[in-house]
Scaffold this motif. Structure first.
Motif, PDB file in Angstrom:
ATOM      1  N   ARG A 131       0.842  -1.207   0.000  1.00 27.37           N
ATOM      2  CA  ARG A 131       0.000   0.000   0.000  1.00 27.37           C
ATOM      3  C   ARG A 131       0.873   1.251   0.000  1.00 27.37           C
ATOM      4  N   GLN A 132       1.827   1.316   0.926  1.00 26.90           N
ATOM      5  CA  GLN A 132       2.617   2.553   1.053  1.00 26.90           C
ATOM      6  C   GLN A 132       3.569   2.741  -0.131  1.00 26.90           C
ATOM      7  N   ILE A 133       4.287   1.678  -0.513  1.00 25.66           N
ATOM      8  CA  ILE A 133       5.247   1.833  -1.621  1.00 25.66           C
ATOM      9  C   ILE A 133       4.492   2.086  -2.925  1.00 25.66           C
ATOM     10  N   LEU A 187       8.654  23.688  -1.578  1.00 22.09           N
ATOM     11  CA  LEU A 187       7.763  23.172  -0.525  1.00 22.09           C
ATOM     12  C   LEU A 187       7.412  21.695  -0.717  1.00 22.09           C
ATOM     13  N   VAL A 188       7.031  21.319  -1.936  1.00 21.52           N
ATOM     14  CA  VAL A 188       6.562  19.938  -2.147  1.00 21.52           C
ATOM     15  C   VAL A 188       7.744  18.964  -2.066  1.00 21.52           C
ATOM     16  N   ASP A 189       8.828  19.293  -2.784  1.00 23.70           N
ATOM     17  CA  ASP A 189      10.006  18.421  -2.651  1.00 23.70           C
ATOM     18  C   ASP A 189      10.588  18.539  -1.246  1.00 23.70           C
ATOM     19  N   GLY A 190      10.488  19.727  -0.652  1.00 24.85           N
ATOM     20  CA  GLY A 190      10.980  19.914   0.724  1.00 24.85           C
ATOM     21  C   GLY A 190      10.218  19.011   1.693  1.00 24.85           C
ATOM     22  N   VAL A 202       2.220  10.480 -10.943  1.00 31.40           N
ATOM     23  CA  VAL A 202       1.202  11.537 -11.099  1.00 31.40           C
ATOM     24  C   VAL A 202       1.856  12.898 -10.832  1.00 31.40           C
ATOM     25  N   GLY A 203       2.856  12.905  -9.957  1.00 26.61           N
ATOM     26  CA  GLY A 203       3.554  14.143  -9.599  1.00 26.61           C
ATOM     27  C   GLY A 203       4.301  14.783 -10.757  1.00 26.61           C
ATOM     28  N   GLN A 204       4.454  14.046 -11.848  1.00 26.55           N
ATOM     29  CA  GLN A 204       5.100  14.658 -13.026  1.00 26.55           C
ATOM     30  C   GLN A 204       4.155  15.646 -13.727  1.00 26.55           C
ATOM     31  N   MET A 243      -6.339   2.492  -5.293  1.00 25.08           N
ATOM     32  CA  MET A 243      -5.133   2.997  -4.627  1.00 25.08           C
ATOM     33  C   MET A 243      -5.064   4.507  -4.752  1.00 25.08           C
ATOM     34  N   LYS A 244      -4.363   5.121  -3.795  1.00 26.65           N
ATOM     35  CA  LYS A 244      -4.277   6.577  -3.766  1.00 26.65           C
ATOM     36  C   LYS A 244      -2.937   7.054  -4.314  1.00 26.65           C
ATOM     37  N   TYR A 245      -2.810   8.358  -4.469  1.00 23.14           N
ATOM     38  CA  TYR A 245      -1.524   9.019  -4.695  1.00 23.14           C
ATOM     39  C   TYR A 245      -1.587  10.291  -3.867  1.00 23.14           C
ATOM     40  N   SER A 246      -0.440  10.973  -3.705  1.00 23.84           N
ATOM     41  CA  SER A 246      -0.402  12.086  -2.756  1.00 23.84           C
ATOM     42  C   SER A 246      -1.398  13.196  -3.130  1.00 23.84           C
ATOM     43  N   SER A 247      -2.095  13.658  -2.091  1.00 25.48           N
ATOM     44  CA  SER A 247      -3.104  14.721  -2.237  1.00 25.48           C
ATOM     45  C   SER A 247      -2.549  15.958  -2.946  1.00 25.48           C
ATOM     46  N   GLN A 254       1.502   3.497  -3.317  1.00 29.44           N
ATOM     47  CA  GLN A 254       1.006   4.884  -3.310  1.00 29.44           C
ATOM     48  C   GLN A 254       2.140   5.864  -3.571  1.00 29.44           C
ATOM     49  N   HIS A 255       3.268   5.558  -2.990  1.00 31.85           N
ATOM     50  CA  HIS A 255       4.424   6.434  -3.160  1.00 31.85           C
ATOM     51  C   HIS A 255       4.834   6.461  -4.638  1.00 31.85           C
ATOM     52  N   ALA A 256       4.889   5.249  -5.259  1.00 32.27           N
ATOM     53  CA  ALA A 256       5.255   5.169  -6.683  1.00 32.27           C
ATOM     54  C   ALA A 256       4.248   5.952  -7.533  1.00 32.27           C
ATOM     55  N   HIS A 257       2.957   5.754  -7.260  1.00 37.34           N
ATOM     56  CA  HIS A 257       1.931   6.478  -8.034  1.00 37.34           C
ATOM     57  C   HIS A 257       2.110   7.990  -7.871  1.00 37.34           C
ATOM     58  N   SER A 258       2.484   8.412  -6.660  1.00 39.45           N
ATOM     59  CA  SER A 258       2.657   9.857  -6.408  1.00 39.45           C
ATOM     60  C   SER A 258       3.777  10.421  -7.271  1.00 39.45           C
ATOM     61  N   GLU A 259       4.852   9.648  -7.404  1.00 38.98           N
ATOM     62  CA  GLU A 259       5.971  10.135  -8.230  1.00 38.98           C
ATOM     63  C   GLU A 259       5.513  10.288  -9.683  1.00 38.98           C
ATOM     64  N   GLU A 308      18.479  12.723  -5.170  1.00 34.86           N
ATOM     65  CA  GLU A 308      17.949  13.568  -6.247  1.00 34.86           C
ATOM     66  C   GLU A 308      16.964  14.611  -5.714  1.00 34.86           C
ATOM     67  N   GLU A 309      16.207  14.222  -4.682  1.00 39.09           N
ATOM     68  CA  GLU A 309      15.220  15.171  -4.141  1.00 39.09           C
ATOM     69  C   GLU A 309      15.896  16.425  -3.580  1.00 39.09           C
ATOM     70  N   SER A 310      17.108  16.275  -3.059  1.00 40.29           N
ATOM     71  CA  SER A 310      17.783  17.443  -2.482  1.00 40.29           C
ATOM     72  C   SER A 310      18.068  18.463  -3.587  1.00 40.29           C
ATOM     73  N   VAL A 354     -10.215  15.940  -0.934  1.00 38.57           N
ATOM     74  CA  VAL A 354      -9.243  15.659  -2.011  1.00 38.57           C
ATOM     75  C   VAL A 354      -9.001  14.150  -2.097  1.00 38.57           C
ATOM     76  N   LEU A 355      -8.889  13.501  -0.917  1.00 39.04           N
ATOM     77  CA  LEU A 355      -8.639  12.047  -0.908  1.00 39.04           C
ATOM     78  C   LEU A 355      -9.777  11.262  -1.551  1.00 39.04           C
ATOM     79  N   ARG A 356     -11.015  11.768  -1.402  1.00 34.36           N
ATOM     80  CA  ARG A 356     -12.099  10.992  -2.011  1.00 34.36           C
ATOM     81  C   ARG A 356     -12.378  11.440  -3.449  1.00 34.36           C
TER      82      ARG A 356
HETATM   83  N1  FAQ Z   1      -2.297  12.019   0.235  1.00 33.32           N
HETATM   84  O1  FAQ Z   1      -2.871   6.299   8.566  1.00 33.32           O
HETATM   85  P1  FAQ Z   1      -2.284   7.341   7.696  1.00 33.32           P
HETATM   86  C1  FAQ Z   1       6.717  13.369  -3.735  1.00 33.32           C
HETATM   87  C2  FAQ Z   1      -4.007   8.362   3.370  1.00 33.32           C
HETATM   88  S1  FAQ Z   1       6.365  11.871  -3.055  1.00 33.32           S
HETATM   89  C3  FAQ Z   1      -3.109  10.959  -0.050  1.00 33.32           C
HETATM   90  O2  FAQ Z   1      -1.510   8.412   8.357  1.00 33.32           O
HETATM   91  P2  FAQ Z   1       0.122   6.259   6.468  1.00 33.32           P
HETATM   92  C4  FAQ Z   1       7.868  13.477  -4.683  1.00 33.32           C
HETATM   93  C5  FAQ Z   1      -3.288   7.082   3.713  1.00 33.32           C
HETATM   94  O3  FAQ Z   1      -2.779   6.446   2.571  1.00 33.32           O
HETATM   95  C6  FAQ Z   1       4.905  12.149  -2.081  1.00 33.32           C
HETATM   96  N2  FAQ Z   1      -3.447  10.050   0.882  1.00 33.32           N
HETATM   97  O4  FAQ Z   1      -1.431   6.619   6.533  1.00 33.32           O
HETATM   98  C7  FAQ Z   1       7.565  14.464  -5.714  1.00 33.32           C
HETATM   99  C8  FAQ Z   1      -4.388   6.315   4.392  1.00 33.32           C
HETATM  100  O5  FAQ Z   1      -5.313   5.823   3.417  1.00 33.32           O
HETATM  101  P3  FAQ Z   1      -5.431   4.249   3.014  1.00 33.32           P
HETATM  102  C9  FAQ Z   1       4.398  10.873  -1.602  1.00 33.32           C
HETATM  103  C10 FAQ Z   1      -2.939  10.209   2.118  1.00 33.32           C
HETATM  104  O6  FAQ Z   1       0.337   5.491   5.223  1.00 33.32           O
HETATM  105  C11 FAQ Z   1       7.740  15.794  -5.496  1.00 33.32           C
HETATM  106  C12 FAQ Z   1      -5.145   7.378   5.145  1.00 33.32           C
HETATM  107  O7  FAQ Z   1      -4.868   8.598   4.471  1.00 33.32           O
HETATM  108  N3  FAQ Z   1       5.205  10.385  -0.501  1.00 33.32           N
HETATM  109  O8  FAQ Z   1       6.044  14.247  -3.409  1.00 33.32           O
HETATM  110  C13 FAQ Z   1      -2.083  11.263   2.445  1.00 33.32           C
HETATM  111  O9  FAQ Z   1       0.580   5.650   7.756  1.00 33.32           O
HETATM  112  C14 FAQ Z   1       7.458  16.723  -6.504  1.00 33.32           C
HETATM  113  C15 FAQ Z   1      -4.743   7.456   6.614  1.00 33.32           C
HETATM  114  O10 FAQ Z   1      -3.435   8.021   6.802  1.00 33.32           O
HETATM  115  C16 FAQ Z   1       4.976   9.200   0.056  1.00 33.32           C
HETATM  116  O11 FAQ Z   1       4.098   8.466  -0.361  1.00 33.32           O
HETATM  117  C17 FAQ Z   1      -1.778  12.194   1.448  1.00 33.32           C
HETATM  118  N4  FAQ Z   1      -0.994  13.255   1.682  1.00 33.32           N
HETATM  119  O12 FAQ Z   1       0.856   7.690   6.369  1.00 33.32           O
HETATM  120  C18 FAQ Z   1       7.116  14.032  -6.966  1.00 33.32           C
HETATM  121  C19 FAQ Z   1       5.898   8.831   1.188  1.00 33.32           C
HETATM  122  N5  FAQ Z   1      -1.753  11.143   3.754  1.00 33.32           N
HETATM  123  O13 FAQ Z   1      -4.131   3.885   2.341  1.00 33.32           O
HETATM  124  C20 FAQ Z   1       6.847  14.946  -7.964  1.00 33.32           C
HETATM  125  C21 FAQ Z   1       5.611   7.469   1.747  1.00 33.32           C
HETATM  126  C22 FAQ Z   1      -2.395  10.053   4.222  1.00 33.32           C
HETATM  127  O14 FAQ Z   1      -5.648   3.494   4.275  1.00 33.32           O
HETATM  128  C23 FAQ Z   1       7.015  16.313  -7.733  1.00 33.32           C
HETATM  129  N6  FAQ Z   1       4.353   7.411   2.458  1.00 33.32           N
HETATM  130  N7  FAQ Z   1      -3.106   9.502   3.238  1.00 33.32           N
HETATM  131  O15 FAQ Z   1      -6.579   4.175   2.061  1.00 33.32           O
HETATM  132  C24 FAQ Z   1       4.226   7.719   3.763  1.00 33.32           C
HETATM  133  O16 FAQ Z   1       5.169   8.116   4.435  1.00 33.32           O
HETATM  134  C25 FAQ Z   1       2.869   7.521   4.394  1.00 33.32           C
HETATM  135  O17 FAQ Z   1       2.119   6.674   3.560  1.00 33.32           O
HETATM  136  C26 FAQ Z   1       2.083   8.860   4.644  1.00 33.32           C
HETATM  137  C27 FAQ Z   1       0.715   8.509   5.215  1.00 33.32           C
HETATM  138  C28 FAQ Z   1       2.834   9.714   5.655  1.00 33.32           C
HETATM  139  C29 FAQ Z   1       1.883   9.635   3.349  1.00 33.32           C
END
Ligand code: FAQ
Length: 334
Positions: free
Chosen positions: A52-54, A143-146, A63-65, A121-125, A56-61, A173-175, A286-288
């Motif tokens: 789930r986490q990896i 801010l977002v990469d930060g 969709v983040g493009q 599956m989700k991707y970052s809000s 979602q993280h992959a999808h975020s990267e 690379e993020e730095s 946003v999540l829904r």
């Molecule tokens: N957006 O119980 P928690 C980037 C969901 S990479 C959407 O706290 P968890 C690079 C969560 O999935 C950005 N959904 O969950 C870039 C769960 O729903 P589920 C992505 C969110 O997993 C930059 C529910 O809410 N990074 O930006 C969000 O323990 C520029 C309950 O939440 C990662 O994915 C959200 N913001 O903690 C690319 C890092 N927050 O699955 C392009 C890895 C929460 O039960 C341009 N992930 N939810 O249906 C993590 O560290 C964790 O998964 C969290 C959430 C901290 C995101």
């Protein structure tokens, strides 16, 4: 089996006395900071949480493009265009590292993609907000990469080996991404009045969505307790959000820009900034799927998948031809 695994978990932490001997031995390895590798035994829920986490993280990267891709053709100089192009390509690479890490858990990239497209599956809000001006490229990088780095640096120590190793490469690379965003903001904030106004407007629009990237508040976070017990997550959502605010406020001051929060102030006693919480109703909307760009983002990903069908089919046909040829050669040799 994979289909049953995707459903959201939200488990509490199992007390040690209720664990099987195998689960206890697994937890002992985690507690001793040993990495878990793909062929090691792991509890189903650990595997499920990682997928789930990896995933979602992959999808975020990926969709983040899209929000930054929107500005490649309109970058103000050739140099800025080359930098932005490289950054967006890096994000595709991050997605690939992460899909590969997820594949080691027994799920294919195609399955993960189908789950993104079907909304399972989700991707970052954050990527559901529009990028309206060139200053938004600065705000996204800064801010977002930060925020992504703040979350991802601790994930380099996550307990699952392939995820941890992917994070080490990604963080390097993020730095650079964050620095290029801040560089755009410095240029804009020190430019004409119109440019400074544009930079302030970008900060105003991206501040709270960036705070939301860390997830809901700790009391609303369903996965944190178990994920932290398994060292999948190293910090809570609120801890990282606070660290991000503490790091970012002085950076905004250096730019001469104001954080859009009238209640933001240094708290001497806590040794941290006090700040206003984001609007959590907006976050859950946003999540829904009801954010400003959810529909566009998903349409873009669906089109990319459909447009790529001929290529995937071609690869499969080629692989099948090679397999048949090898089989025929083997039969002839026997
Ligand atoms: N957006 O119980 P928690 C980037 C969901 S990479 C959407 O706290 P968890 C690079 C969560 O999935 C950005 N959904 O969950 C870039 C769960 O729903 P589920 C992505 C969110 O997993 C930059 C529910 O809410 N990074 O930006 C969000 O323990 C520029 C309950 O939440 C990662 O994915 C959200 N913001 O903690 C690319 C890092 N927050 O699955 C392009 C890895 C929460 O039960 C341009 N992930 N939810 O249906 C993590 O560290 C964790 O998964 C969290 C959430 C901290 C995101």
């Amino acid at each position: 089996m994979y289909a049953q695994m995707v459903k959201s978990t939200g488990q509490g932490v199992k007390p040690r006395e209720e664990m099987s001997p195998q689960e206890r031995a697994f937890q002992d390895r985690i507690d001793a900071d040993q990495k878990i590798e793909p062929k090691d035994w792991m509890p189903d829920a650990y595997r499920k949480t990682l997928i789930r986490q990896i995933g979602q993280h992959a999808h975020s990267e990926i969709v983040g493009q899209l929000p930054e891709g929107n500005w490649i053709t309109r970058a103000p100089t050739l140099e800025r265009k080359a930098i932005l192009l490289a950054k967006v390509q890096d994000e595709a690479g991050h997605g690939l590292y992460l899909y590969c890490a997820a594949e080691t858990l027994g799920v294919s990239r195609d399955e993960l993609t189908q789950d993104l497209l079907s909304g399972r599956m989700k991707y970052s809000s954050i990527f559901n907000y529009p990028t309206l001006t060139w200053a938004d490229m600065g705000a996204v990088g800064w801010l977002v990469d930060g925020a992504a780095i703040m979350n991802q640096v601790p994930l380099q120590r996550t307990s699952y080996g392939p995820y941890s190793r992917a994070m080490i490469r990604i963080c390097k690379e993020e730095s650079f991404h964050q620095r290029q965003g801040y560089d755009i903001m410095m240029k804009m904030a020190n430019g004409s009045d119109a440019q400074k106004k544009m930079a302030q407007d970008a900060l105003n629009r991206f501040w709270y969505p960036s705070l939301m990237m860390f997830g809901p508040s700790d009391k609303e976070s369903v996965h944190s307790a178990q994920s932290m017990a398994w060292k999948i997550k190293i910090n809570t959502n609120d801890e990282l959000r606070q660290k991000f605010v503490d790091q970012t406020v002085p950076q905004a001051e250096l730019l001469g820009l104001s954080i859009p929060d009238p209640d933001l102030r240094w708290n001497e006693e806590r040794g941290h900034y006090d700040f206003s919480e984001p609007d959590w109703t907006e976050f859950f909307d946003v999540l829904r799927g009801a954010g400003p760009c959810n529909t566009d983002r998903m349409a873009a990903r669906r089109n990319a998948w459909d447009d790529g069908a001929w290529f995937r089919d071609g690869l499969m046909a080629h692989a099948e031809k090679k397999r048949a040829r090898a089989a025929a050669a083997k039969t002839a040799a026997e």
